[in-house]
Write a protein that holds these residues in place. Structure first.
Motif, PDB file in Angstrom:
ATOM      1  N   SER A 145      53.154   8.702  59.902  1.00  0.00           N
ATOM      2  CA  SER A 145      52.544   9.644  60.848  1.00  0.00           C
ATOM      3  C   SER A 145      51.052   9.770  60.551  1.00  0.00           C
ATOM      4  O   SER A 145      50.595   9.482  59.436  1.00  0.00           O
ATOM      5  CB  SER A 145      53.222  11.009  60.737  1.00  0.00           C
ATOM      6  OG  SER A 145      54.586  10.897  61.072  1.00  0.00           O
TER       7      SER A 145
ATOM      8  N   VAL B  27      53.761  17.615  62.555  1.00  0.00           N
ATOM      9  CA  VAL B  27      53.905  16.411  61.714  1.00  0.00           C
ATOM     10  C   VAL B  27      54.080  16.704  60.229  1.00  0.00           C
ATOM     11  O   VAL B  27      54.308  15.786  59.454  1.00  0.00           O
ATOM     12  CB  VAL B  27      52.676  15.470  61.881  1.00  0.00           C
ATOM     13  CG1 VAL B  27      52.671  14.811  63.252  1.00  0.00           C
ATOM     14  CG2 VAL B  27      51.378  16.215  61.630  1.00  0.00           C
TER      15      VAL B  27
ATOM     16  N   ALA C 132      56.816  15.097  58.089  1.00  0.00           N
ATOM     17  CA  ALA C 132      56.943  13.633  58.079  1.00  0.00           C
ATOM     18  C   ALA C 132      57.057  13.134  56.646  1.00  0.00           C
ATOM     19  O   ALA C 132      56.499  13.729  55.723  1.00  0.00           O
ATOM     20  CB  ALA C 132      55.719  13.001  58.742  1.00  0.00           C
TER      21      ALA C 132
ATOM     22  N   LEU D  33      52.442  11.117  55.805  1.00  0.00           N
ATOM     23  CA  LEU D  33      51.481  11.622  56.788  1.00  0.00           C
ATOM     24  C   LEU D  33      50.061  11.360  56.299  1.00  0.00           C
ATOM     25  O   LEU D  33      49.668  11.836  55.226  1.00  0.00           O
ATOM     26  CB  LEU D  33      51.682  13.128  57.001  1.00  0.00           C
ATOM     27  CG  LEU D  33      50.632  13.836  57.855  1.00  0.00           C
ATOM     28  CD1 LEU D  33      50.668  13.328  59.296  1.00  0.00           C
ATOM     29  CD2 LEU D  33      50.833  15.357  57.819  1.00  0.00           C
TER      30      LEU D  33
END
Length: 285
Positions: free
Chosen positions: A74, A95, A98, A101
């Motif tokens: 991400s 996000v 995730a 990230l």
């Protein structure tokens, strides 16, 4: 980077830190070629928060490089998010869980860049399940690369970084920033500034939170505080500071995590004093 990067976190044989360094260096060099060339300025969150097409170009370059190596990771970059604190918080919440990230500020210090003031940086962090594991801040004007890996220390010019040794506010050089949000964040930061200025050696405001954090990490600043920052301003710098032996918290003293917007980062020795002074004058947000 010297050979401390040999044992860095990797997936499928690809080294996270090497990719982060490569992205920061390429974006930084490209940004430098654009200095003084910006053709179309547009206003972002406020007149003091200028953005150029260079921001967008830098972010696209970093995003493309990251996705070439790690297509399933991400990505959270400043340019993909609408201006303002609510949009920033929402984008992070979408996000933050995730597995991997990337949190990127393509130019931290855009206003400086626009004015040709040589204090801006590229900030790239990688978080694993919400915890920052790689942080890179690159200053293209000085060609200074600050790199940290979770549990492995932090480096500038390939040499280990250590925070400064100041133990009292009176011997400390601090930094802060002047937030774009003039309703809430700026008045609070000014309260802190007014309270602290008479108590410290001096206060600086360079205009790049990521570089301020890097300077705390390498001992050039004793501490830094600011209200109303975003995850991409702080993620990489937070790891630089903690891996250099310093401390990063929110303004109430709780440990740093990706959602922190009001930050205190210090060499650790003055941390309690700085947090206490900000609380005392209700400048902690």
């Amino acid at each position: 980077m010297s050979d401390e990067s040999n044992n860095t976190p990797a997936i499928g044989g690809k080294n996270f830190t090497v990719v982060a360094i490569n992205c920061a260096a390429k974006a930084g060099e490209w940004i430098k070629t654009k200095l003084g060339n910006h053709t179309s300025l547009s206003l972002k969150y406020s007149p003091t928060d200028l953005v150029t097409e260079v921001d967008k170009g830098s972010e696209m370059m970093i995003r493309n490089l990251v996705q070439t190596h790690f297509p399933h990771h991400s990505f959270l970059g400043e340019e993909g998010v609408e201006p303002g604190p609510e949009a920033s918080a929402k984008a992070l919440n979408n996000v933050r869980d995730a597995e991997y990230l990337w949190v990127v500020d393509p130019i931290d210090g855009t206003t400086n860049f626009v004015h040709g003031f040589p204090f801006f940086s590229v900030s790239i962090a990688l978080a694993h399940k919400g915890e920052v594991i790689v942080g890179v801040v690159y200053d293209p004007m000085r060609d200074e690369l600050f790199v940290a890996e979770k549990g492995k220390g932090a480096y500038v010019h390939g040499k280990p970084m250590q925070v400064g040794t100041e133990s009292q506010l009176g011997e400390s050089l601090l930094a802060t920033g002047f937030p774009a949000d003039q309703q809430y964040a700026l008045p609070l930061n000014m309260k802190g500034l007014q309270a602290l200025a008479p108590q410290v050696r001096n206060i600086r405001s360079g205009g790049s939170a990521a570089l301020h954090m890097a300077y705390v990490a390498c001992g050039r600043l004793s501490g830094f505080w600011e209200i109303g920052l975003n995850s991409w301003d702080l993620a990489a710098g937070s790891l630089l500071v903690s891996e250099s032996g310093g401390q990063v918290t929110d303004m109430l003293g709780s440990p740093y995590e990706l959602g922190v917007r009001n930050v205190v980062a210090t060499n650790g020795a003055i941390h309690g004093q700085l947090v206490d002074e900000l609380k005392k004058v209700e400048a902690a947000g």
